[in-house]
Design a protein around this motif. Structure first.
Motif, PDB file in Angstrom:
ATOM      1  N   GLN A  27       0.816  -1.227   0.000  1.00 21.42           N
ATOM      2  CA  GLN A  27       0.000   0.000   0.000  1.00 21.42           C
ATOM      3  C   GLN A  27       0.850   1.279   0.000  1.00 21.42           C
ATOM      4  O   GLN A  27       0.323   2.387  -0.157  1.00 21.42           O
ATOM      5  CB  GLN A  27      -0.936   0.010   1.216  1.00 21.42           C
ATOM      6  N   ILE A  41      -5.362  -8.184  -0.756  1.00 22.40           N
ATOM      7  CA  ILE A  41      -6.757  -7.769  -0.599  1.00 22.40           C
ATOM      8  C   ILE A  41      -7.556  -8.322  -1.784  1.00 22.40           C
ATOM      9  O   ILE A  41      -7.579  -7.732  -2.871  1.00 22.40           O
ATOM     10  CB  ILE A  41      -6.862  -6.222  -0.567  1.00 22.40           C
ATOM     11  N   ALA A  71     -10.523  -8.253  -2.601  1.00 26.13           N
ATOM     12  CA  ALA A  71     -11.536  -7.352  -3.166  1.00 26.13           C
ATOM     13  C   ALA A  71     -10.965  -6.439  -4.251  1.00 26.13           C
ATOM     14  O   ALA A  71     -11.723  -5.807  -4.995  1.00 26.13           O
ATOM     15  CB  ALA A  71     -12.149  -6.501  -2.041  1.00 26.13           C
ATOM     16  N   MET A  72      -9.645  -6.373  -4.367  1.00 28.18           N
ATOM     17  CA  MET A  72      -9.052  -5.516  -5.399  1.00 28.18           C
ATOM     18  C   MET A  72      -9.309  -6.057  -6.805  1.00 28.18           C
ATOM     19  O   MET A  72      -9.141  -5.344  -7.786  1.00 28.18           O
ATOM     20  CB  MET A  72      -7.539  -5.381  -5.169  1.00 28.18           C
ATOM     21  N   TRP A  91      -6.980  -9.884   3.555  1.00 31.63           N
ATOM     22  CA  TRP A  91      -7.510  -8.673   4.228  1.00 31.63           C
ATOM     23  C   TRP A  91      -8.847  -8.277   3.590  1.00 31.63           C
ATOM     24  O   TRP A  91      -8.986  -8.252   2.355  1.00 31.63           O
ATOM     25  CB  TRP A  91      -6.505  -7.530   4.113  1.00 31.63           C
ATOM     26  N   ARG A 148     -12.593  -5.655   4.055  1.00 31.06           N
ATOM     27  CA  ARG A 148     -13.448  -4.713   4.792  1.00 31.06           C
ATOM     28  C   ARG A 148     -14.622  -5.520   5.360  1.00 31.06           C
ATOM     29  O   ARG A 148     -14.809  -6.681   5.001  1.00 31.06           O
ATOM     30  CB  ARG A 148     -13.995  -3.634   3.840  1.00 31.06           C
ATOM     31  N   ALA A 149     -15.426  -4.886   6.194  1.00 31.91           N
ATOM     32  CA  ALA A 149     -16.631  -5.558   6.686  1.00 31.91           C
ATOM     33  C   ALA A 149     -17.690  -5.472   5.591  1.00 31.91           C
ATOM     34  O   ALA A 149     -18.719  -4.798   5.717  1.00 31.91           O
ATOM     35  CB  ALA A 149     -17.108  -4.902   7.973  1.00 31.91           C
ATOM     36  N   ALA A 181     -11.595  -5.871   8.732  1.00 33.83           N
ATOM     37  CA  ALA A 181     -11.265  -4.600   9.385  1.00 33.83           C
ATOM     38  C   ALA A 181     -12.512  -3.756   9.553  1.00 33.83           C
ATOM     39  O   ALA A 181     -13.384  -3.720   8.674  1.00 33.83           O
ATOM     40  CB  ALA A 181     -10.244  -3.839   8.538  1.00 33.83           C
ATOM     41  N   ILE A 182     -12.554  -3.062  10.683  1.00 34.44           N
ATOM     42  CA  ILE A 182     -13.683  -2.176  10.956  1.00 34.44           C
ATOM     43  C   ILE A 182     -13.146  -0.919  11.653  1.00 34.44           C
ATOM     44  O   ILE A 182     -12.331  -1.020  12.563  1.00 34.44           O
ATOM     45  CB  ILE A 182     -14.739  -2.920  11.847  1.00 34.44           C
ATOM     46  N   PRO A 183     -13.557   0.265  11.186  1.00 35.78           N
ATOM     47  CA  PRO A 183     -13.053   1.462  11.868  1.00 35.78           C
ATOM     48  C   PRO A 183     -13.640   1.568  13.274  1.00 35.78           C
ATOM     49  O   PRO A 183     -14.821   1.271  13.464  1.00 35.78           O
ATOM     50  CB  PRO A 183     -13.537   2.609  10.982  1.00 35.78           C
ATOM     51  N   LYS A 239     -16.568   7.109   7.264  1.00 35.80           N
ATOM     52  CA  LYS A 239     -16.875   5.916   6.462  1.00 35.80           C
ATOM     53  C   LYS A 239     -18.310   5.429   6.637  1.00 35.80           C
ATOM     54  O   LYS A 239     -18.861   4.798   5.742  1.00 35.80           O
ATOM     55  CB  LYS A 239     -15.931   4.771   6.856  1.00 35.80           C
ATOM     56  N   PHE A 240     -18.862   5.654   7.830  1.00 32.63           N
ATOM     57  CA  PHE A 240     -20.217   5.146   8.097  1.00 32.63           C
ATOM     58  C   PHE A 240     -21.163   6.265   8.537  1.00 32.63           C
ATOM     59  O   PHE A 240     -22.146   6.001   9.225  1.00 32.63           O
ATOM     60  CB  PHE A 240     -20.170   4.035   9.155  1.00 32.63           C
ATOM     61  N   GLU A 284      -9.590  -0.751  13.149  1.00 34.03           N
ATOM     62  CA  GLU A 284      -8.829   0.290  12.468  1.00 34.03           C
ATOM     63  C   GLU A 284      -8.872   1.581  13.292  1.00 34.03           C
ATOM     64  O   GLU A 284      -9.926   1.973  13.786  1.00 34.03           O
ATOM     65  CB  GLU A 284      -9.401   0.525  11.063  1.00 34.03           C
ATOM     66  N   GLU A 293       2.116   2.084   4.226  1.00 31.82           N
ATOM     67  CA  GLU A 293       1.412   3.375   4.109  1.00 31.82           C
ATOM     68  C   GLU A 293       2.243   4.520   4.702  1.00 31.82           C
ATOM     69  O   GLU A 293       2.801   4.387   5.799  1.00 31.82           O
ATOM     70  CB  GLU A 293       0.084   3.312   4.873  1.00 31.82           C
TER      71      GLU A 293
HETATM   72  C1  ACO Z   1      -5.743   1.257   7.225  1.00 28.87           C
HETATM   73  C2  ACO Z   1      -5.712   0.428   5.958  1.00 28.87           C
HETATM   74  O1  ACO Z   1      -4.652   0.180   5.488  1.00 28.87           O
HETATM   75  S1  ACO Z   1      -7.138  -0.097   5.301  1.00 28.87           S
HETATM   76  C3  ACO Z   1      -6.682  -0.891   3.799  1.00 28.87           C
HETATM   77  C4  ACO Z   1      -6.566   0.102   2.717  1.00 28.87           C
HETATM   78  N1  ACO Z   1      -6.166  -0.517   1.503  1.00 28.87           N
HETATM   79  C5  ACO Z   1      -6.662  -0.183   0.321  1.00 28.87           C
HETATM   80  O2  ACO Z   1      -7.538   0.669   0.202  1.00 28.87           O
HETATM   81  C6  ACO Z   1      -6.037  -0.826  -0.887  1.00 28.87           C
HETATM   82  C7  ACO Z   1      -7.013  -1.599  -1.744  1.00 28.87           C
HETATM   83  N2  ACO Z   1      -8.256  -0.929  -1.967  1.00 28.87           N
HETATM   84  C8  ACO Z   1      -8.930  -0.992  -3.114  1.00 28.87           C
HETATM   85  O3  ACO Z   1      -8.518  -1.624  -4.087  1.00 28.87           O
HETATM   86  C9  ACO Z   1     -10.250  -0.299  -3.150  1.00 28.87           C
HETATM   87  O4  ACO Z   1     -10.237   0.750  -2.217  1.00 28.87           O
HETATM   88  C10 ACO Z   1     -11.407  -1.293  -2.821  1.00 28.87           C
HETATM   89  C11 ACO Z   1     -11.488  -2.342  -3.911  1.00 28.87           C
HETATM   90  C12 ACO Z   1     -11.214  -2.000  -1.479  1.00 28.87           C
HETATM   91  C13 ACO Z   1     -12.707  -0.524  -2.752  1.00 28.87           C
HETATM   92  O5  ACO Z   1     -12.779   0.287  -3.894  1.00 28.87           O
HETATM   93  P1  ACO Z   1     -14.030   1.241  -4.239  1.00 28.87           P
HETATM   94  O6  ACO Z   1     -15.259   0.440  -4.225  1.00 28.87           O
HETATM   95  O7  ACO Z   1     -13.656   1.914  -5.495  1.00 28.87           O
HETATM   96  O8  ACO Z   1     -14.162   2.263  -3.015  1.00 28.87           O
HETATM   97  P2  ACO Z   1     -13.169   3.374  -2.489  1.00 28.87           P
HETATM   98  O9  ACO Z   1     -11.820   2.783  -2.297  1.00 28.87           O
HETATM   99  O10 ACO Z   1     -13.214   4.592  -3.327  1.00 28.87           O
HETATM  100  O11 ACO Z   1     -13.829   3.727  -1.074  1.00 28.87           O
HETATM  101  C14 ACO Z   1     -13.770   2.853   0.009  1.00 28.87           C
HETATM  102  C15 ACO Z   1     -15.135   2.327   0.382  1.00 28.87           C
HETATM  103  O12 ACO Z   1     -14.969   1.309   1.386  1.00 28.87           O
HETATM  104  C16 ACO Z   1     -15.668   1.723   2.592  1.00 28.87           C
HETATM  105  N3  ACO Z   1     -14.917   1.202   3.702  1.00 28.87           N
HETATM  106  C17 ACO Z   1     -13.700   1.584   4.129  1.00 28.87           C
HETATM  107  N4  ACO Z   1     -13.330   0.819   5.159  1.00 28.87           N
HETATM  108  C18 ACO Z   1     -14.311  -0.061   5.372  1.00 28.87           C
HETATM  109  C19 ACO Z   1     -14.501  -1.125   6.291  1.00 28.87           C
HETATM  110  N5  ACO Z   1     -13.556  -1.426   7.181  1.00 28.87           N
HETATM  111  N6  ACO Z   1     -15.633  -1.850   6.217  1.00 28.87           N
HETATM  112  C20 ACO Z   1     -16.585  -1.553   5.310  1.00 28.87           C
HETATM  113  N7  ACO Z   1     -16.460  -0.568   4.415  1.00 28.87           N
HETATM  114  C21 ACO Z   1     -15.340   0.161   4.452  1.00 28.87           C
HETATM  115  C22 ACO Z   1     -15.707   3.238   2.460  1.00 28.87           C
HETATM  116  O13 ACO Z   1     -16.663   3.776   3.316  1.00 28.87           O
HETATM  117  C23 ACO Z   1     -16.054   3.380   0.997  1.00 28.87           C
HETATM  118  O14 ACO Z   1     -17.378   2.968   0.865  1.00 28.87           O
HETATM  119  P3  ACO Z   1     -18.438   3.529  -0.237  1.00 28.87           P
HETATM  120  O15 ACO Z   1     -17.870   3.130  -1.562  1.00 28.87           O
HETATM  121  O16 ACO Z   1     -19.693   2.837   0.101  1.00 28.87           O
HETATM  122  O17 ACO Z   1     -18.480   5.006  -0.021  1.00 28.87           O
END
Ligand code: ACO
Ligand code: AKG
Length: 376
Positions: free
Chosen positions: A16, A46, A48-49, A72, A74-75, A94-96, A105-106, A136, A225
Motif C-alpha cells: 500500500q 486484498i 476485493a481488489m 484482508w 473490509r466488513a 477490518a472495521i473502523p 466511512k459510516f 482500524e 502506508e
Molecule cells: C488502514 C488500511 O490500510 S485499510 C486498507 C486500505 N487498503 C486499500 O484501500 C487498498 C485496496 N483498496 C482498493 O482496491 C479499493 O479501495 C477497494 C477495492 C477495497 C474498494 O474500492 P471502491 O469500491 O472503489 O471504493 P473506495 O476505495 O473509493 O472507497 C472505500 C469504500 O470502502 C468503505 N470502507 C472503508 N473501510 C471499510 C470497512 N472497514 N468496512 C466496510 N467498508 C469500508 C468506504 O466507506 C467506501 O465505501 P463507499 O464506496 O460505500 O463510499
C-alpha cells in the motif's frame, strides 16, 4: 515471554506504500522467501481488489507454504466472498473504531458498522473460515468503544483481535497501557499493528508485545502506508538481541530478503536503515574502527553474519591511523607513523572534495603517488 508470531503484511500494507505495485511473480517470490526463512503467517493481499490480486493470491496459496495465509477484507460481504474465491482459509475483517473514521466511512452510524461486522463474521464462520478482526484506528478510539468492539468480535466468533495504531500516533508507554487493557479483558489473542509516522513503529510493536500481544504485523524494510510499518527485520532482531526471544526465523537471510523487496518495490533502503541499511556494519570513524579492530563488540550490537552482512572498514574523512595502516598492510604496504599521517591528511581533503569515503584503489594510488613524489 510467551510464543510470539510474526504476521508479515509486506504483501498487503507494504504494497500500500504509494507508488508500489508488485506483479504476480514478485508477490510469489516474496511469499516464498518469507516462508522459507520461517515467518509464521503472511497477510497476502486484498482479494476485493479484483482479478490480478486474486490470481497472485491463488498462486501463493498453491505453493502450499508452511506459513498461514490471511486475506484482508473490509466488513463487506463481497470482500469475504473474494477471499473465499482465492481459496483462503483465514480472513481478516477490518472495521473502523475511532469517531473520526466512523464519521467518514459510516456517517457516524456505528450500529450499522457493527451489524456489518457481525454479518461478515457470521458468514465467514459459516463458510468454515478462521476469522481475525482489526480495529482500524484503535489508538484514537474511545477506549470503552474499542473494548466493546473487541468483546463483541470475540463473542461473535473471531479468533484474534488486531489493535491498530493506524496513523502512528502512539508512543511505547501508551501502546503498552492500551494493549495491556485489551489483553487483560479478552480471552482471544491480540495482534499489534503499528505505523511509523513518528518513527516509533518498531518501538510500539515491541511495547505491544511486552503488554501481551502474541502476534505482530511487520513489513520487510518497514515498507507501508506513508512512513511505513514496523520493520520485520527490526522486530525480529530486537526481540532476539534485546529480549532474548528467538522466533526461530533464519535471520542470516534478512539482508537478501530486504534486497528482494527493495527491488520489487522500487523503494530503496536508506544507508542508515537499521539491520539492512548498507552502513549497518560499515565503520569509518577512527575511534570506532580502532575499537572494532580490537574487538567488534565495541561498536556492534550483534555480528554482521547474523543478518547476512560482512563488516566493512571504510577509509574517509573521519578515519584514523589504525584503520588506515590495517588496510594498507593487507596490501603489503607498511608506512611509518609520519607517512601514515601524511596520507590521512590527503584522505581528509579528498573525501571532502569527493563528498564520500575513498575506494581501496584510490587509496593505493594515493600512496604510490605520495611515495613517488617523495622519492623525486
Ligand atoms: C488502514 C488500511 O490500510 S485499510 C486498507 C486500505 N487498503 C486499500 O484501500 C487498498 C485496496 N483498496 C482498493 O482496491 C479499493 O479501495 C477497494 C477495492 C477495497 C474498494 O474500492 P471502491 O469500491 O472503489 O471504493 P473506495 O476505495 O473509493 O472507497 C472505500 C469504500 O470502502 C468503505 N470502507 C472503508 N473501510 C471499510 C470497512 N472497514 N468496512 C466496510 N467498508 C469500508 C468506504 O466507506 C467506501 O465505501 P463507499 O464506496 O460505500 O463510499
Ligand atoms: O487490519 C486493520 O484493521 C487495519 C490495518 C491497517 O493497515 C491499519 O490500521 O493501519
Amino acid at each position: 515471554m510467551y510464543q510470539i508470531m510474526i504476521n508479515d503484511t509486506t504483501l498487503r500494507d507494504g504494497e500500500q506504500a504509494a507508488g508500489v505495485a508488485f506483479n504476480l511473480e514478485e508477490k510469489v517470490a516474496i511469499a516464498q522467501f518469507l516462508d522459507t526463512i520461517g515467518v509464521h503467517e503472511l497477510e497476502v493481499g486484498i482479494p476485493a481488489m479484483g482479478e490480478e490480486e486474486i490470481r497472485a493470491i491463488v498462486a501463493i496459496r498453491n505453493l502450499d507454504l508452511n506459513a498461514k495465509l490471511l486475506g484482508w477484507n473490509r466488513a463487506v460481504l463481497s470482500d469475504i466472498k473474494a477471499s473465499i474465491a482465492c481459496g483462503l482459509e483465514r480472513v481478516h475483517i477490518a472495521i473502523p473504531v475511532s469517531g473520526v473514521q466512523i464519521a467518514a466511512k459510516f456517517h457516524g452510524q456505528w450500529r450499522v458498522s457493527l451489524q456489518k461486522l457481525k454479518d461478515c463474521i457470521s458468514f465467514a464462520l459459516d463458510q468454515g473460515l478462521w476469522v481475525s478482526v482489526g480495529g482500524e484506528d484503535s489508538s484514537r478510539a474511545d477506549e470503552n468503544f474499542l473494548q466493546d468492539v473487541a468483546m463483541l468480535s470475540q463473542e461473535w466468533g473471531a479468533s484474534r483481535f488486531r489493535f491498530c495504531d493506524t496513523v502512528g500516533v502512539l508512543d511505547p508507554f501508551r501502546t503498552h497501557l492500551k494493549v495491556k487493557h485489551l489483553v487483560s479483558t479478552l480471552s482471544i489473542p491480540i495482534e499489534i499493528h503499528t505505523h511509523n509516522d513518528f518513527g516509533l513503529a518498531t518501538a510500539n510493536a515491541l511495547a505491544g508485545i511486552k503488554a501481551g500481544a502474541v502476534s505482530v504485523n511487520t513489513t520487510v524494510n518497514g515498507l507501508g502506508e506513508r512512513a511505513g510499518n514496523a520493520a520485520l527485520e527490526e522486530v525480529i532482531m530486537a526481540l532476539k538481541c534485546i529480549y532474548g526471544v528467538d522466533l526461530g526465523i533464519q535471520t542470516q537471510h534478512l539482508l537478501k530478503l530486504s534486497q528482494l523487496v527493495a527491488k520489487a518495490s522500487g523503494a530503496n533502503v536508506q544507508p542508515w536503515k537499521a539491520i539492512v541499511g548498507e552502513n549497518t556494519f560499515a565503520h569509518e570513524s577512527g575511534i570506532h574502527a580502532h575499537g572494532v579492530l580490537q574487538n567488534p563488540v565495541t561498536y556492534e550490537p550483534y555480528a554482521p553474519e547474523d543478518v547476512g552482512w560482512e563488516r566493512r572498514l571504510v577509509i574517509g574523512k573521519h578515519s584514523g591511523r589504525h584503520s588506515l595502516s590495517n588496510l594498507l598492510e593487507q596490501h603489503g604496504i607498511f608506512l611509518d607513523s609520519q607517512e601514515t599521517q601524511a596520507i590521512l591528511d590527503v584522505v581528509r581533503q579528498q573525501s571532502i572534495l569527493k563528498k564520500r569515503s575513498l575506494t581501496t584503489e584510490e587509496l593505493l594510488n594515493l600512496v604510490s603517488e605520495k611515495r613517488y613524489s617523495h622519492a623525486t
